[in-house]
Scaffold this active site. Structure first.
Site, PDB file in Angstrom:
ATOM      1  N   TRP A 102     -63.516   1.194   6.575  1.00  0.00           N
ATOM      2  CA  TRP A 102     -63.022   2.424   5.940  1.00  0.00           C
ATOM      3  C   TRP A 102     -62.754   2.237   4.461  1.00  0.00           C
ATOM      4  O   TRP A 102     -63.105   3.097   3.653  1.00  0.00           O
ATOM      5  CB  TRP A 102     -61.819   2.974   6.707  1.00  0.00           C
ATOM      6  CG  TRP A 102     -62.279   3.468   8.036  1.00  0.00           C
ATOM      7  CD1 TRP A 102     -62.003   2.929   9.264  1.00  0.00           C
ATOM      8  CD2 TRP A 102     -63.196   4.553   8.275  1.00  0.00           C
ATOM      9  NE1 TRP A 102     -62.677   3.620  10.245  1.00  0.00           N
ATOM     10  CE2 TRP A 102     -63.408   4.620   9.669  1.00  0.00           C
ATOM     11  CE3 TRP A 102     -63.848   5.471   7.457  1.00  0.00           C
ATOM     12  CZ2 TRP A 102     -64.255   5.568  10.252  1.00  0.00           C
ATOM     13  CZ3 TRP A 102     -64.685   6.420   8.035  1.00  0.00           C
ATOM     14  CH2 TRP A 102     -64.880   6.463   9.415  1.00  0.00           C
ATOM     15  N   ASP A 176     -54.880   4.937   2.577  1.00  0.00           N
ATOM     16  CA  ASP A 176     -55.506   5.680   3.668  1.00  0.00           C
ATOM     17  C   ASP A 176     -54.801   5.213   4.937  1.00  0.00           C
ATOM     18  O   ASP A 176     -55.057   4.120   5.436  1.00  0.00           O
ATOM     19  CB  ASP A 176     -57.007   5.377   3.725  1.00  0.00           C
ATOM     20  CG  ASP A 176     -57.680   5.972   4.963  1.00  0.00           C
ATOM     21  OD1 ASP A 176     -56.985   6.602   5.790  1.00  0.00           O
ATOM     22  OD2 ASP A 176     -58.913   5.802   5.093  1.00  0.00           O
ATOM     23  N   LYS A 200     -55.904  11.278  14.906  1.00  0.00           N
ATOM     24  CA  LYS A 200     -55.558  10.053  15.626  1.00  0.00           C
ATOM     25  C   LYS A 200     -54.110  10.109  16.095  1.00  0.00           C
ATOM     26  O   LYS A 200     -53.834  10.130  17.287  1.00  0.00           O
ATOM     27  CB  LYS A 200     -55.800   8.837  14.752  1.00  0.00           C
ATOM     28  CG  LYS A 200     -57.266   8.686  14.417  1.00  0.00           C
ATOM     29  CD  LYS A 200     -57.526   7.994  13.113  1.00  0.00           C
ATOM     30  CE  LYS A 200     -58.909   8.272  12.603  1.00  0.00           C
ATOM     31  NZ  LYS A 200     -59.969   7.931  13.544  1.00  0.00           N
TER      32      LYS A 200
HETATM   33  N1  PMP Z   1     -60.167   6.474   7.308  1.00  0.00           N
HETATM   34  C1  PMP Z   1     -59.796   5.892   8.457  1.00  0.00           C
HETATM   35  C2  PMP Z   1     -58.821   4.772   8.419  1.00  0.00           C
HETATM   36  C3  PMP Z   1     -60.344   6.340   9.664  1.00  0.00           C
HETATM   37  O1  PMP Z   1     -59.998   5.755  10.813  1.00  0.00           O
HETATM   38  C4  PMP Z   1     -61.270   7.415   9.664  1.00  0.00           C
HETATM   39  C5  PMP Z   1     -61.853   7.968  10.940  1.00  0.00           C
HETATM   40  N2  PMP Z   1     -62.079   7.088  11.957  1.00  0.00           N
HETATM   41  C6  PMP Z   1     -61.628   7.971   8.436  1.00  0.00           C
HETATM   42  C7  PMP Z   1     -61.056   7.478   7.283  1.00  0.00           C
HETATM   43  C8  PMP Z   1     -62.618   9.083   8.354  1.00  0.00           C
HETATM   44  O2  PMP Z   1     -62.099  10.240   8.871  1.00  0.00           O
HETATM   45  P1  PMP Z   1     -62.978  11.567   8.966  1.00  0.00           P
HETATM   46  O3  PMP Z   1     -64.106  11.300   9.903  1.00  0.00           O
HETATM   47  O4  PMP Z   1     -61.981  12.556   9.505  1.00  0.00           O
HETATM   48  O5  PMP Z   1     -63.435  11.938   7.614  1.00  0.00           O
END
Ligand code: PMP
Length: 364
Positions: A102, A176, A200
């Site tokens: 991420w 994040d 989540k």
């Molecule tokens: N950051 C983290 C830490 C995540 O776990 C996720 C989704 N698994 C995201 C960003 C991306 O999220 P989205 O698909 O809602 O854009």
């Protein structure tokens, strides 16, 4: 009544059953209004009360100081990978600490809007550790420093946020915290901006929470879309455009549920206990393996491996039969992953551990 299966999805993820039942009961008529929440104008009195309560409860749960704005946005974590640099970078230098998929994605996306620099990375050990903040190569001129405080795929978590000021940096820290928000307190003295997709630990997909220090507003690049300009979103109470009303309502029900459970302190206590139970079993099994360094193992997302990948399908099928769902690991890592968000009771983790023991005995 038979229990619902235990759902270990990394997200969208299980919600508290109480919340789902309340939402079902209120589906056709919210509080005698004659309308379901999905059918309400976002500018009406009823939805106004829902969003105000959700914000107040979130502020209380996370002890958000008054000089931070709470924004209800859309676009998810991946959207924020662009929205944050569009708002905070001023087109200059930004430092990234890459600790898994991420933060790697955030670093790559930001390169379109600013001079993104890699301050530290754990790629050489396959994202199983955390580079010590004292070793980070921070740029004196950085507009901010970005970390992913819990890497959902690799299962690596910062158990303490870095104190950038103590490292001689004046840059605000951006976190994040999508996959561990509300499972532990946030030290706001170390944070300039926190963002999290809701799907989540909060509620349905489609809602993104941004909590940002007020002095960081008002510096968006001219190309930043108005709907993603934090200053504009804040000045309009998250209603510059139509917000994701139903997702905000469900998030609000989750916040109320969290308060009834004892708030973030209780969630943290449970998270520690659930993680200890599962990691303890993995490490003691002589069968399952988790490769993350013990000091930075995630309490929320626990990847683990069987001794032979050819057993994975049998493991998943047996789990499903026992009402243990969505344990398949992310495709980039393989193996299994159990996500233990706030809505997962310790009984669910115990049921998983019991099954893991049984499976190992049968296939050892
Ligand atoms: N950051 C983290 C830490 C995540 O776990 C996720 C989704 N698994 C995201 C960003 C991306 O999220 P989205 O698909 O809602 O854009």
């Amino acid at each position: 009544m038979e229990r619902r299966p235990y759902n270990f999805s990394a997200g969208p993820a299980a919600l508290p059953e109480e919340v789902l039942r309340q939402a079902a009961a209120e589906m056709l008529d919210w509080h005698g209004s004659g309308m379901g929440v999905m059918e309400m104008s976002h500018r009406g009195r009823e939805f106004g009360a829902i969003i105000a309560q959700a914000e107040a409860d979130l502020r209380e749960l996370l002890a958000v100081p008054a000089h931070f704005k709470v924004l209800f946005m859309q676009g998810g974590g991946i959207g924020e990978n662009a929205i944050v640099p569009l708002n905070l970078s001023r087109g200059g230098v930004v430092d990234f600490v890459v600790t898994g998929s991420w933060s790697a994605k955030s670093y790559k996306e930001a390169q379109r809007y600013c001079e993104a620099r890699l301050a530290a990375s754990n790629e050489s050990d396959k994202h199983t550790s955390l580079p010590s903040p004292a070793q980070w190569r921070l740029s004196p001129e950085a507009s901010y420093v970005h970390i992913c405080s819990n890497e959902t795929i690799h299962g690596v978590e910062f158990h303490e946020l870095p104190d950038l000021a103590a490292l001689g940096s004046r840059a605000p820290l951006v976190i994040d915290c999508s996959s561990h928000i509300l499972s532990r307190p946030i030290d706001w003295s170390r944070v300039g901006l926190a963002f999290a997709g809701a799907q989540k630990n909060i509620g349905p997909a489609g809602l993104t929470i941004v909590i940002v220090r007020e002095d960081l507003l008002g510096h968006a690049l001219p190309v930043c879309p108005s709907a993603f300009d934090y200053r504009i979103v804040a000045d309009n109470g998250s209603m510059y455009n139509t917000p994701p009303t139903y997702a905000i309502y469900i998030a609000g029900l989750v916040f109320q549920w969290l308060k009834r459970q004892g708030g973030v302190a209780e969630m943290e206590r449970r998270a520690v206990a659930k993680a200890a139970l599962l990691y303890g079993h993995i490490d003691g099994s002589g069968y399952y393996v988790n490769n993350v360094a013990p000091g930075c193992r995630s309490r929320m997302n626990v990847p683990f491996f069987l001794p032979d990948d050819r057993l994975n399908e049998a493991f998943l099928a047996g789990a499903k039969e026992r009402g243990l769902l969505q344990l398949k690991g992310h495709k980039s890592v393989g193996g299994m992953r159990a996500s233990l968000y706030n809505a997962m009771p310790v009984e669910g983790v115990q049921a998983l551990v019991d099954y893991m023991r049984e499976f190992a005995a049968a296939h050892g």
